[in-house]
Design a protein around this motif. Structure first.
Motif, mmCIF file in Angstrom:
data_model
loop_
_atom_site.group_PDB
_atom_site.id
_atom_site.type_symbol
_atom_site.label_atom_id
_atom_site.label_comp_id
_atom_site.label_asym_id
_atom_site.label_seq_id
_atom_site.Cartn_x
_atom_site.Cartn_y
_atom_site.Cartn_z
ATOM 1 N N ARG A 54 5.867 3.793 0.361
ATOM 2 C CA ARG A 54 5.366 2.480 0.078
ATOM 3 C C ARG A 54 5.428 1.397 1.120
ATOM 4 N NH1 ARG A 54 5.214 -0.989 -5.439
ATOM 5 N NH2 ARG A 54 5.719 -3.010 -4.620
ATOM 6 N N ARG A 99 0.840 -1.070 -0.045
ATOM 7 C CA ARG A 99 -0.061 0.096 0.072
ATOM 8 C C ARG A 99 1.103 1.149 -0.046
ATOM 9 N NH1 ARG A 99 -3.055 -3.037 -1.343
ATOM 10 N NH2 ARG A 99 -5.032 -3.561 -0.408
ATOM 11 N N ASP A 118 -2.875 8.413 5.430
ATOM 12 C CA ASP A 118 -4.078 8.221 4.339
ATOM 13 C C ASP A 118 -3.424 6.876 3.719
ATOM 14 O OD1 ASP A 118 -5.836 10.147 5.090
ATOM 15 O OD2 ASP A 118 -5.036 11.465 3.869
ATOM 16 N N VAL A 119 -4.338 5.971 3.310
ATOM 17 C CA VAL A 119 -3.958 4.672 2.500
ATOM 18 C C VAL A 119 -4.324 4.686 1.284
ATOM 19 C CG1 VAL A 119 -3.743 2.163 2.868
ATOM 20 C CG2 VAL A 119 -3.728 3.571 4.809
ATOM 21 N N ALA A 120 -3.672 4.215 0.356
ATOM 22 C CA ALA A 120 -4.242 4.163 -0.914
ATOM 23 C C ALA A 120 -3.537 3.156 -1.657
ATOM 24 C CB ALA A 120 -3.386 5.191 -1.695
ATOM 25 N N ASP A 121 -4.147 2.668 -2.857
ATOM 26 C CA ASP A 121 -3.490 1.314 -3.370
ATOM 27 C C ASP A 121 -2.186 1.699 -4.437
ATOM 28 O OD1 ASP A 121 -5.594 -0.354 -2.530
ATOM 29 O OD2 ASP A 121 -6.873 -0.026 -4.382
#
Length: 650
Positions: free
Chosen positions: A404, A365, A429-432
């Motif tokens: 990452r 992530r 905040d978490v993102a793909d």
């Protein structure tokens, strides 16, 4: 001599209850409760001897903590459920202790709620253990209820009593035949490691109980077998028998020191092992050490620096003694040179043996700080956390430069987020992670590009003729020139190549271009207005024009994925790979772990984001995978159009 045991097992097997019960057998004060995701260190005494229990979290996502605990443990207790069908849940822990070479005992907990016979439970567990599992006790039943246990060595029966010590009774008539059968099996297994016992069995002699206990102690210390005991920790049943087995059979710290020294190839005597570390608010970084020899004290030299302050690992209060006796566990603070996952002599730090190395993250992530001002702080903090959380991988995304992280699953990600927020004050905040798509061209094209600019003073002029062609897949970029007669002076040709490389940074589909051949065939220059910059612009613009006319194709990264799963789940992997548009390569038995397979497949990188969840569901959480980039493959049709449109609109 202080000894240390690691208590581990799958969730719900009552590990913490076992630790609480063992530590309270001699009237010690109750230990503090354990947080579900944290390792707990519980020192206690029994029979005048010092012990430390390392209570490991049960989630498979936090398995690395159990592996780390094995670097400091004289022995391991693997708590297993009383259900043959649940034996596979214990497979990762059996695999870990066998890889480590750590003596281990199985404790079948919650025996009062057993869903199967003990012989069936042991048989299922044996499928995942190279060591022979020897049953040391059998349950006594009244109807369907288990009311006690028979010790197969002493041939004595104990009836459980709620809230009291078990009562010694005669072996019930209905249990005698089963006890004789189970005892014969035990003696037969033990005779493989003792010639005298073998002779006694052959001659139909009855070996003395003391002799059998001595053999049991020796074969555990030599890590030859895995004994299995039973009980119900919640009711205090079987705890004293388990503790007596630990006391009489678990080896001392000198055995661990020798095992670690052999594992790391260190000729120097080892002084300590750092097996865990974490950050605590208002305290800072704490590193848990187990002393392997004399000389561990505040102000003493260890590894590449000096120990600053030592704390009691359970209370975080100053350690009460001037020095730490061999075998005891302490917490070091303000000693940043002590790295988790290392063993130390007085003058060197050595990474722990290879078997203790972390496995690859299952979930990748992007972490972004909630406030842009915290970008540098986030990068630094993640690196600090990763020093102790060895299952965490950190780095920068190659395309975006964002932070990452590679974690073992959603729980591990949540634990990381809570640590960042609660200890370091960093909201994130978490993102793909976007797959690293690339593009190439499908045909050869020729382009003639002239760059001319006049804006007062010296102008810019460069004229190039280029042939742009696809290169072999994976061959990368190739630049050639066949210019004759000095049409393009040789000092400008490198600028054309630089411009061509710049054009590849973003192709007409929105992604970097790979596998391209550019040939400069002709051109023109001006004696005054030509320059490196002019030819660089001409090279870049010419290649950009050629790329748009050369049938661009989208490429997706394909990874070779190795699944590590118990053999009973191998058949479930084929449908998963097919659903994710992958290709099965085959599978083999895992040569390093009994009952496990290594299943290989090719999968698009875009499928890896969901793979951990699907694998967890298909293998009851015990399977895991690692992946490595293998090659690029073309994407066609609507999928290619959708991916390109999303990229260009971003």
């Amino acid at each position: 001599m202080a000894r240390c045991v690691a208590v581990m097992g799958s969730p719900g097997t009552g590990k913490s209850t076992v630790v609480d019960q063992l530590s309270g057998l001699d009237g010690n004060a109750p230990p503090p409760p354990r947080q579900a995701t944290e390792m707990r260190i519980v020192p206690f005494s029994y029979g005048g001897e010092a012990w430390t229990a390392i209570d490991c979290p049960g989630s498979i996502e936090l398995l690395q903590q159990s592996v780390d605990a094995l670097t400091a443990a004289d022995a391991a207790i693997i708590c297993v459920p009383p259900d043959p069908e649940a034996a596979v849940l214990s497979a990762p822990y059996l695999k870990a202790v066998e890889a480590a070479g750590t003596p281990a005992l199985l404790f079948v907990n919650k025996i009062d709620a057993a869903a199967g016979r003990m012989r069936d439970i042991v048989a299922e567990l044996q499928d995942y253990a190279s060591h022979v599992i020897v049953l040391r006790q059998i349950p006594m039943r009244e109807g369907e209820a288990i009311v006690g246990a028979v010790d197969l060595v002493s041939e004595r029966a104990w009836r459980y009593r709620e809230g009291e010590r078990s009562a010694l009774i005669e072996i019930p008539d209905g249990v005698v035949d089963r006890e004789h059968e189970a005892r014969d099996d035990l003696l037969e297994h033990l005779s493989d490691f003792d010639d005298t016992l073998l002779e006694q069995i052959v001659e139909d002699q009855a070996p003395a109980g003391d002799e059998i206990y001595e053999i049991c102690s020796r074969v555990l210390q030599e890590n030859r077998v895995i004994p299995a005991l039973i009980g119900a920790a919640e009711h205090g049943n079987g705890m004293r028998r388990l503790m007596k087995a630990l006391r009489h059979e678990v080896p001392g710290v000198e055995t661990l020191r020798h095992r670690l020294g052999a594992g790391v190839g260190s000729p120097a005597p080892l002084s300590a092992v750092a097996f865990h570390g974490h950050h605590r608010r208002h305290v800072g970084r704490m590193v848990f050490l187990r002393a392997l020899d004399d000389g561990i004290a505040a102000g003493a030299h260890l590894g590449n620096g000096t120990i600053s302050t030592l704390l009691d690992p359970a209370t975080s209060k100053p350690y009460p003694k001037e020095s730490v006796e061999p075998g005891h566990v302490v917490a070091a603070v303000k000693s940043d040179h002590l790295a988790s996952g290392h063993v130390f002599s007085n003058s060197s730090a050595i990474p722990a043996p290879a078997w203790a190395g972390p496995r690859r993250g299952q979930l990748v992530r992007i972490l972004a700080p909630a406030h842009e001002r915290d970008e540098v702080k986030l990068s630094t903090t993640l690196s600090r956390i990763a020093e102790d959380d060895r299952a965490l991988g950190v780095g920068q995304d190659a395309e975006t430069g964002a932070q990452r992280v590679e974690v073992q699953g959603p729980l591990h990600l949540r634990v990381l987020g809570e640590a960042l927020n609660e200890i370091f004050g960093l909201a994130t905040d978490v993102a793909d992670v976007a797959p690293q798509y690339r593009e190439a061209i499908g045909r050869t094209t020729h382009v003639h590009y002239r760059h001319r600019k006049q804006s007062g003073g010296a102008g810019q002029f460069a004229d190039v003729k280029l042939t742009v062609a696809p290169n072999a897949r994976g061959a990368g970029f190739l630049f050639e020139e066949t210019v004759k007669g000095g049409a393009v002076p040789r000092n400008y040709i490198p600028a054309v190549e630089t411009g061509a490389v710049e054009a590849m940074a973003k192709g007409p589909l929105g992604f970097p271009v790979v596998d391209l051949k550019v040939m400069l065939t002709d051109g023109q220059h001006h004696s005054v207005d030509s320059s490196d910059m002019a030819f660089r612009i001409a090279g870049r613009s010419g290649v950009q024009q050629a790329l748009a006319d050369a049938a661009p194709v989208l490429l997706q990264p394909i990874h070779e994925v190795c699944f590590h799963v118990p053999s009973v789940f191998t058949g479930a992997l084929g449908p998963i790979v097919s659903t994710l548009r992958g290709q099965v390569l085959g599978f083999d038995r895992d040569p390093e772990a009994k009952g496990w397979d290594v299943f290989r497949a090719l999968l698009p990188e875009s499928a890896l984001a969901d793979l951990a969840g699907q694998l967890r569901g298909a293998t009851q959480g015990v399977g895991w995978f690692d992946s490595n980039f293998d090659h690029y493959e073309e994407v066609f049709g609507k999928d290619a159009d959708r991916i390109s449109a999303e990229r260009l609109s971003a």
